[in-house]
Motif scaffolding. Sequence first.
Motif, mmCIF file in Angstrom:
data_model
loop_
_atom_site.group_PDB
_atom_site.id
_atom_site.type_symbol
_atom_site.label_atom_id
_atom_site.label_comp_id
_atom_site.label_asym_id
_atom_site.label_seq_id
_atom_site.Cartn_x
_atom_site.Cartn_y
_atom_site.Cartn_z
ATOM 1 N N ASP A 113 0.670 -1.102 0.002
ATOM 2 C CA ASP A 113 0.130 -0.092 0.019
ATOM 3 C C ASP A 113 1.004 1.310 -0.220
ATOM 4 O O ASP A 113 0.586 2.223 -0.799
ATOM 5 C CB ASP A 113 -0.997 -0.036 1.235
ATOM 6 N N MET A 114 1.871 1.202 0.759
ATOM 7 C CA MET A 114 2.908 2.192 1.003
ATOM 8 C C MET A 114 3.573 2.362 -0.472
ATOM 9 O O MET A 114 3.513 3.670 -0.687
ATOM 10 C CB MET A 114 3.858 2.111 2.022
ATOM 11 N N TYR A 115 4.160 1.840 -1.044
ATOM 12 C CA TYR A 115 5.003 1.676 -2.421
ATOM 13 C C TYR A 115 3.728 2.054 -3.588
ATOM 14 O O TYR A 115 4.419 2.600 -4.301
ATOM 15 C CB TYR A 115 5.564 0.570 -2.529
ATOM 16 N N ALA A 116 2.430 1.552 -3.235
ATOM 17 C CA ALA A 116 1.737 1.979 -4.234
ATOM 18 C C ALA A 116 1.302 3.643 -4.084
ATOM 19 O O ALA A 116 1.128 4.202 -5.307
ATOM 20 C CB ALA A 116 0.300 1.040 -4.207
ATOM 21 N N MET A 117 1.152 3.864 -2.953
ATOM 22 C CA MET A 117 0.809 5.397 -2.819
ATOM 23 C C MET A 117 1.992 6.353 -3.313
ATOM 24 O O MET A 117 1.758 7.369 -3.696
ATOM 25 C CB MET A 117 0.452 5.518 -1.394
ATOM 26 N N PHE A 118 3.120 5.924 -2.747
ATOM 27 C CA PHE A 118 4.212 6.918 -3.223
ATOM 28 C C PHE A 118 5.231 5.819 -4.033
ATOM 29 O O PHE A 118 6.423 5.173 -3.246
ATOM 30 C CB PHE A 118 4.940 7.397 -1.926
ATOM 31 N N PRO A 119 5.179 5.554 -5.134
ATOM 32 C CA PRO A 119 6.193 4.609 -5.900
ATOM 33 C C PRO A 119 7.737 5.181 -5.648
ATOM 34 O O PRO A 119 8.469 4.311 -5.834
ATOM 35 C CB PRO A 119 5.865 4.996 -7.395
ATOM 36 N N ARG A 120 8.005 6.326 -5.576
ATOM 37 C CA ARG A 120 9.355 6.740 -5.185
ATOM 38 C C ARG A 120 9.890 6.035 -4.189
ATOM 39 O O ARG A 120 11.154 5.618 -4.171
ATOM 40 C CB ARG A 120 9.324 8.318 -4.988
ATOM 41 N N LEU A 121 8.909 5.711 -3.061
ATOM 42 C CA LEU A 121 9.640 4.990 -2.031
ATOM 43 C C LEU A 121 9.961 3.434 -2.384
ATOM 44 O O LEU A 121 10.974 3.021 -1.551
ATOM 45 C CB LEU A 121 8.567 5.179 -0.927
ATOM 46 N N LYS A 122 9.143 2.981 -3.217
ATOM 47 C CA LYS A 122 9.591 1.468 -3.785
ATOM 48 C C LYS A 122 10.945 1.551 -4.417
ATOM 49 O O LYS A 122 11.856 0.715 -4.262
ATOM 50 C CB LYS A 122 8.428 1.064 -4.617
ATOM 51 N N GLU A 123 11.209 2.823 -4.914
ATOM 52 C CA GLU A 123 12.575 2.636 -5.857
ATOM 53 C C GLU A 123 13.441 2.943 -4.881
ATOM 54 O O GLU A 123 14.708 2.444 -5.341
ATOM 55 C CB GLU A 123 12.295 3.841 -6.953
ATOM 56 N N ARG A 124 13.308 3.584 -3.791
ATOM 57 C CA ARG A 124 14.407 3.808 -2.742
ATOM 58 C C ARG A 124 13.917 3.036 -1.436
ATOM 59 O O ARG A 124 15.033 3.240 -0.628
ATOM 60 C CB ARG A 124 14.180 5.342 -2.155
ATOM 61 N N GLU A 125 13.796 1.700 -1.722
ATOM 62 C CA GLU A 125 13.395 0.756 -0.741
ATOM 63 C C GLU A 125 14.584 0.321 0.218
ATOM 64 O O GLU A 125 14.459 0.254 1.368
ATOM 65 C CB GLU A 125 12.731 -0.388 -1.434
ATOM 66 N N HIS A 126 15.691 0.092 -0.450
ATOM 67 C CA HIS A 126 16.986 -0.215 0.147
ATOM 68 C C HIS A 126 17.869 0.789 0.410
ATOM 69 O O HIS A 126 18.972 0.696 0.660
ATOM 70 C CB HIS A 126 17.578 -1.182 -0.595
ATOM 71 N N THR A 127 17.563 2.278 0.215
ATOM 72 C CA THR A 127 18.387 3.164 0.467
ATOM 73 C C THR A 127 18.241 3.841 1.885
ATOM 74 O O THR A 127 17.169 3.856 2.434
ATOM 75 C CB THR A 127 17.857 4.390 -0.588
#
Length: 231
Positions: A113-127
Motif C-alpha cells: 500500500d505504501m509503495y503504491a501510494m508513493f512509488p518513489r519509496l519503492k524505488e528507494r526501498e533499500h536506500t
Amino acid sequence: MLHIENLHAFYGKSHVLHGVSFDIQPGEIVSLLGRNGSGRSTTARSIMGLVDCKGKIDWKGQSILDKKAYQIAHLGIGYVPESRDIFPTLTVHQNLLLGQKGKGEGSRWSFDDMYAMFPRLKEREHTEAGVMSGGEQQMLTLCRTLMGDPDLIIIDEPTEGLAPKIVELVGQYLQTLKERGISVLLIEQKLTIAMDISDRVLVMGHGSIVFTGTPAELKADAYTRREWLEV
C-alpha cells in the motif's frame, strides 16, 4: 472520537494555549490554520502528551490527558511532526518496519500500500533514509506513521518546503486516508490544500480558536482571513 475541551498548555511559566476546544469525528479531515506562533503545533503536541497541559482530552471516551506519547500512539493516534524524525541510517523499508504496530497482523495497511501510494519509496526501498530528499523523507514519515494503523493522524506542516508535485502527492495521500475512514488533524499554512480537502477548518490566534466552520464559510469571511491568516 477526539474531544478537546478548555485545554491550556504551558512551556515552563509560559502560558501558550488558552481554553482550546474542538472535536474531530470519525473519517473527518479538520485543518488547524493560523500564523506561526499561534499555538497550532502546541495543540498537536498537547494531544500527544508532549506538553504540560490541563483541561480535557478524550479519545473514544477515554481521557488521555496524563498518558505518555507511546501509550497514546498505541491507542490509535498517529503523529507526523514537522521535523519528520526519520531514522537516517536505516533504509526506507526498515523505517516502515519500525512503524508497524505489533507484527502488522490485521492492519489496514501493508508495505505494498505504501509503495503504491508513493512509488518513489519503492524505488528507494533499500536506500538509507538520511540521503533522501526532503520530499522523499516526508513521504516516508507519512507512510511510517500509517503503518501503525492509527484511526487518527495528526500531521504538522506536511507540505513545508516541498515542491508543488510533492504537495500534490501529499494531498492525494490525505484523500486516501479519508476514503479509508481515517480521521486527520492537518496543521497547515497553505490555505489551498486545506480548503480543498477539509471538512472543517479551525483558525487559531494567540493560543485560542478564533474561527470554526467549513472551508466555504472561511472563504466568505474576509475579516478572519485578513486578521488571523494573511501576511
